[in-house]
Design a protein around this motif. Structure first.
Motif, PDB file in Angstrom:
ATOM      1  N   TRP A  34       0.784  -1.265  -0.200  1.00 38.18           N
ATOM      2  CA  TRP A  34       0.055   0.125  -0.007  1.00 38.18           C
ATOM      3  C   TRP A  34       0.853   1.191   0.063  1.00 38.18           C
ATOM      4  O   TRP A  34       2.045   1.461   1.049  1.00 38.18           O
ATOM      5  CB  TRP A  34      -0.977   0.107   1.181  1.00 38.18           C
ATOM      6  CG  TRP A  34      -2.118  -1.046   1.093  1.00 38.18           C
ATOM      7  CD1 TRP A  34      -2.424  -1.748   1.457  1.00 38.18           C
ATOM      8  CD2 TRP A  34      -3.371  -0.231   0.380  1.00 38.18           C
ATOM      9  NE1 TRP A  34      -3.636  -2.415   1.300  1.00 38.18           N
ATOM     10  CE2 TRP A  34      -4.302  -1.302   0.483  1.00 38.18           C
ATOM     11  CE3 TRP A  34      -3.385   0.626  -0.484  1.00 38.18           C
ATOM     12  CZ2 TRP A  34      -5.543  -1.303  -0.251  1.00 38.18           C
ATOM     13  CZ3 TRP A  34      -4.790   0.783  -1.162  1.00 38.18           C
ATOM     14  CH2 TRP A  34      -5.956  -0.455  -1.101  1.00 38.18           C
ATOM     15  N   TYR A  35       0.722   2.164  -0.893  1.00 41.75           N
ATOM     16  CA  TYR A  35       1.428   3.372  -1.047  1.00 41.75           C
ATOM     17  C   TYR A  35       0.292   4.305  -1.232  1.00 41.75           C
ATOM     18  O   TYR A  35      -0.957   4.302  -1.540  1.00 41.75           O
ATOM     19  CB  TYR A  35       2.101   3.462  -2.398  1.00 41.75           C
ATOM     20  CG  TYR A  35       3.231   2.627  -2.615  1.00 41.75           C
ATOM     21  CD1 TYR A  35       3.144   1.370  -2.938  1.00 41.75           C
ATOM     22  CD2 TYR A  35       4.745   3.139  -2.321  1.00 41.75           C
ATOM     23  CE1 TYR A  35       4.479   0.428  -3.259  1.00 41.75           C
ATOM     24  CE2 TYR A  35       5.692   2.195  -2.350  1.00 41.75           C
ATOM     25  CZ  TYR A  35       5.398   1.107  -2.890  1.00 41.75           C
ATOM     26  OH  TYR A  35       6.562   0.116  -2.964  1.00 41.75           O
ATOM     27  N   ARG A  36       0.666   5.679  -0.799  1.00 46.75           N
ATOM     28  CA  ARG A  36      -0.157   6.867  -0.643  1.00 46.75           C
ATOM     29  C   ARG A  36       0.719   7.884  -1.783  1.00 46.75           C
ATOM     30  O   ARG A  36       1.983   7.780  -1.639  1.00 46.75           O
ATOM     31  CB  ARG A  36      -0.406   7.613   0.417  1.00 46.75           C
ATOM     32  CG  ARG A  36       0.843   8.022   1.437  1.00 46.75           C
ATOM     33  CD  ARG A  36       0.123   8.955   2.605  1.00 46.75           C
ATOM     34  NE  ARG A  36      -0.490  10.181   2.242  1.00 46.75           N
ATOM     35  CZ  ARG A  36      -0.958  10.722   3.195  1.00 46.75           C
ATOM     36  NH1 ARG A  36      -1.042  10.425   4.398  1.00 46.75           N
ATOM     37  NH2 ARG A  36      -1.603  12.139   2.943  1.00 46.75           N
ATOM     38  N   GLN A  37      -0.166   8.611  -2.325  1.00 51.48           N
ATOM     39  CA  GLN A  37       0.712   9.483  -3.426  1.00 51.48           C
ATOM     40  C   GLN A  37       0.180  11.039  -3.229  1.00 51.48           C
ATOM     41  O   GLN A  37      -1.089  11.137  -3.357  1.00 51.48           O
ATOM     42  CB  GLN A  37       0.434   9.080  -4.892  1.00 51.48           C
ATOM     43  CG  GLN A  37       1.009  10.017  -5.832  1.00 51.48           C
ATOM     44  CD  GLN A  37       0.792   9.791  -7.328  1.00 51.48           C
ATOM     45  OE1 GLN A  37      -0.200   8.970  -7.644  1.00 51.48           O
ATOM     46  NE2 GLN A  37       1.839   9.840  -8.207  1.00 51.48           N
ATOM     47  N   ASP A  38       0.921  11.928  -3.014  1.00 50.03           N
ATOM     48  CA  ASP A  38       0.670  13.337  -2.844  1.00 50.03           C
ATOM     49  C   ASP A  38       1.632  14.060  -3.340  1.00 50.03           C
ATOM     50  O   ASP A  38       2.852  13.690  -3.579  1.00 50.03           O
ATOM     51  CB  ASP A  38       0.946  13.634  -0.898  1.00 50.03           C
ATOM     52  CG  ASP A  38      -0.015  12.813  -0.429  1.00 50.03           C
ATOM     53  OD1 ASP A  38       0.783  11.805   0.233  1.00 50.03           O
ATOM     54  OD2 ASP A  38      -0.968  12.840  -0.135  1.00 50.03           O
ATOM     55  N   THR A  39       1.181  15.172  -3.874  1.00 51.48           N
ATOM     56  CA  THR A  39       2.089  16.370  -4.693  1.00 51.48           C
ATOM     57  C   THR A  39       3.380  16.477  -4.163  1.00 51.48           C
ATOM     58  O   THR A  39       3.212  16.849  -2.832  1.00 51.48           O
ATOM     59  CB  THR A  39       1.190  17.372  -5.028  1.00 51.48           C
ATOM     60  OG1 THR A  39       0.185  17.125  -5.556  1.00 51.48           O
ATOM     61  CG2 THR A  39       2.026  18.279  -5.922  1.00 51.48           C
ATOM     62  N   GLY A  40       4.405  16.405  -4.839  1.00 52.32           N
ATOM     63  CA  GLY A  40       5.716  16.717  -4.088  1.00 52.32           C
ATOM     64  C   GLY A  40       6.396  15.620  -3.208  1.00 52.32           C
ATOM     65  O   GLY A  40       7.493  15.582  -3.032  1.00 52.32           O
ATOM     66  N   HIS A  41       5.551  14.583  -3.055  1.00 53.14           N
ATOM     67  CA  HIS A  41       6.308  13.302  -2.503  1.00 53.14           C
ATOM     68  C   HIS A  41       6.514  12.276  -3.383  1.00 53.14           C
ATOM     69  O   HIS A  41       7.052  11.052  -2.827  1.00 53.14           O
ATOM     70  CB  HIS A  41       5.361  13.168  -1.308  1.00 53.14           C
ATOM     71  CG  HIS A  41       5.403  14.024  -0.013  1.00 53.14           C
ATOM     72  ND1 HIS A  41       6.375  13.924   0.635  1.00 53.14           N
ATOM     73  CD2 HIS A  41       4.754  15.167   0.259  1.00 53.14           C
ATOM     74  CE1 HIS A  41       6.521  15.097   1.543  1.00 53.14           C
ATOM     75  NE2 HIS A  41       4.954  15.654   1.273  1.00 53.14           N
ATOM     76  N   GLN A  85      -4.710  12.721   6.050  1.00 55.28           N
ATOM     77  CA  GLN A  85      -4.769  11.297   5.093  1.00 55.28           C
ATOM     78  C   GLN A  85      -5.470  11.222   4.117  1.00 55.28           C
ATOM     79  O   GLN A  85      -5.753  10.293   3.232  1.00 55.28           O
ATOM     80  CB  GLN A  85      -5.291  10.110   6.248  1.00 55.28           C
ATOM     81  CG  GLN A  85      -4.277   9.955   7.462  1.00 55.28           C
ATOM     82  CD  GLN A  85      -5.034   9.008   8.407  1.00 55.28           C
ATOM     83  OE1 GLN A  85      -5.970   8.974   8.648  1.00 55.28           O
ATOM     84  NE2 GLN A  85      -4.337   8.014   8.880  1.00 55.28           N
ATOM     85  N   THR A  86      -5.929  12.569   3.597  1.00 58.68           N
ATOM     86  CA  THR A  86      -6.720  12.748   2.406  1.00 58.68           C
ATOM     87  C   THR A  86      -5.427  12.731   1.248  1.00 58.68           C
ATOM     88  O   THR A  86      -4.234  13.346   1.288  1.00 58.68           O
ATOM     89  CB  THR A  86      -7.072  14.464   2.284  1.00 58.68           C
ATOM     90  OG1 THR A  86      -8.238  14.481   3.022  1.00 58.68           O
ATOM     91  CG2 THR A  86      -7.401  14.659   0.800  1.00 58.68           C
ATOM     92  N   SER A  87      -5.587  11.782   0.506  1.00 59.87           N
ATOM     93  CA  SER A  87      -4.635  11.482  -0.324  1.00 59.87           C
ATOM     94  C   SER A  87      -5.193  10.556  -1.666  1.00 59.87           C
ATOM     95  O   SER A  87      -6.258   9.817  -1.464  1.00 59.87           O
ATOM     96  CB  SER A  87      -3.388  10.745   0.224  1.00 59.87           C
ATOM     97  OG  SER A  87      -2.270  10.606  -0.529  1.00 59.87           O
ATOM     98  N   VAL A  88      -4.475  10.014  -2.361  1.00 60.21           N
ATOM     99  CA  VAL A  88      -4.829   8.994  -3.321  1.00 60.21           C
ATOM    100  C   VAL A  88      -3.773   7.678  -2.886  1.00 60.21           C
ATOM    101  O   VAL A  88      -2.545   8.000  -2.757  1.00 60.21           O
ATOM    102  CB  VAL A  88      -4.327   9.212  -4.860  1.00 60.21           C
ATOM    103  CG1 VAL A  88      -4.845   7.993  -5.877  1.00 60.21           C
ATOM    104  CG2 VAL A  88      -5.049  10.533  -4.935  1.00 60.21           C
ATOM    105  N   TYR A  89      -4.533   6.637  -2.617  1.00 57.63           N
ATOM    106  CA  TYR A  89      -3.960   5.373  -2.357  1.00 57.63           C
ATOM    107  C   TYR A  89      -3.967   4.325  -3.523  1.00 57.63           C
ATOM    108  O   TYR A  89      -4.826   4.105  -3.781  1.00 57.63           O
ATOM    109  CB  TYR A  89      -4.686   4.905  -0.998  1.00 57.63           C
ATOM    110  CG  TYR A  89      -4.423   5.662   0.246  1.00 57.63           C
ATOM    111  CD1 TYR A  89      -5.575   6.799   0.458  1.00 57.63           C
ATOM    112  CD2 TYR A  89      -3.669   5.310   1.174  1.00 57.63           C
ATOM    113  CE1 TYR A  89      -5.152   7.571   1.380  1.00 57.63           C
ATOM    114  CE2 TYR A  89      -3.389   6.511   2.107  1.00 57.63           C
ATOM    115  CZ  TYR A  89      -4.308   7.383   2.351  1.00 57.63           C
ATOM    116  OH  TYR A  89      -4.211   8.304   3.373  1.00 57.63           O
TER     117      TYR A  89
END
Lengths: 114, 108
Positions: A34-41, A85-89
């Motif tokens: 499981w990954y999360r994707q956030d702008t800049g990270h 925890q708002t993000s795309v997983y």
């Protein structure tokens, strides 16, 4: 073709609520991620698993739990969701290290915590 | 610090031109993977590499484990090559660490 299916694809939750993101793979891979994707990270690893019954902490596990009840299924659990925890997983399966170890990703689950 | 550093973070190309993306690793990477995230958000696996090189059509990738880097070369760029490219390195315990991505825009 390898298949990884995530549900739900979109979820709106309230702060303090419980959220479960589910992932199913039909590739018979031992490892799931499981990954999360956030702008800049980019993509950051939350939890992963080597097989049924196994869960391991990734690089950012705080606030998340994981469950691997079977070879095919791997869930990510947010017991007390927070706006951070708002993000795309993204869920993925794959067995890197061998000759054909590429990862296959699901389509992503967009989570918004209000 | 970042385990995987990608460069450049963004670039623009005209159709038909060539380019190269690079990843440097601060971990002892054993395998490397390259992905393209298309405008819809889907992550597509382009290459899985042990040390060495692979080629697929207009794409070519190399992984040097001793020097701790990998490259992705795009030849004769097309509009459909636009998107964000990620590299990921496998460290200990089958953990994959990702770079922050390189956004490629190909224009006519």
């Amino acid at each position: 073709e390898a298949a990884v299916t995530q549900s739900p694809r979109n979820k709106v939750a309230v702060t303090g609520g419980k959220v479960t993101l589910s992932c199913n793979q039909t590739n018979n891979h031992n490892n799931m991620y499981w990954y999360r994707q956030d702008t800049g990270h980019g993509l950051r690893l939350i939890h992963y698993s080597y097989g049924a019954g196994s869960t391991e902490k990734g690089d950012i596990p705080d606030g998340y739990k994981a469950s691997r009840p079977s070879q095919e299924n791997f869930s990510l659990i947010l017991e007390l969701a927070t706006p951070s925890q708002t993000s795309v997983y993204f869920c993925a399966s794959g067995d890197p290290g061998g000759d054909t170890g590429q990862l296959y990703f699901g389509e992503g689950s967009k989570l918004t915590v209000l | 610090g970042d385990k995987v550093k990608q460069s450049p973070s963004a670039l623009s190309l005209q159709e038909g031109t060539n380019s190269a993306l690079r990843c440097n690793f601060s971990i002892a990477a054993t395998t490397v993977q390259w992905f393209l995230q298309n405008p819809r958000g889907s992550l597509i696996n382009l290459f899985y590499l042990v040390p060495g090189t692979k080629e697929n059509g207009r794409l070519k990738s190399a992984f040097d484990s001793k020097e701790s880097y990998s490259t992705l070369h795009i030849r004769d760029a097309q509009l459909e090559d636009s998107g964000t490219y990620f590299c990921a390195a496998e460290g200990t315990g089958s953990k994959l660490s990702f770079g922050k991505g390189a956004k490629l825009t190909v224009s006519p």
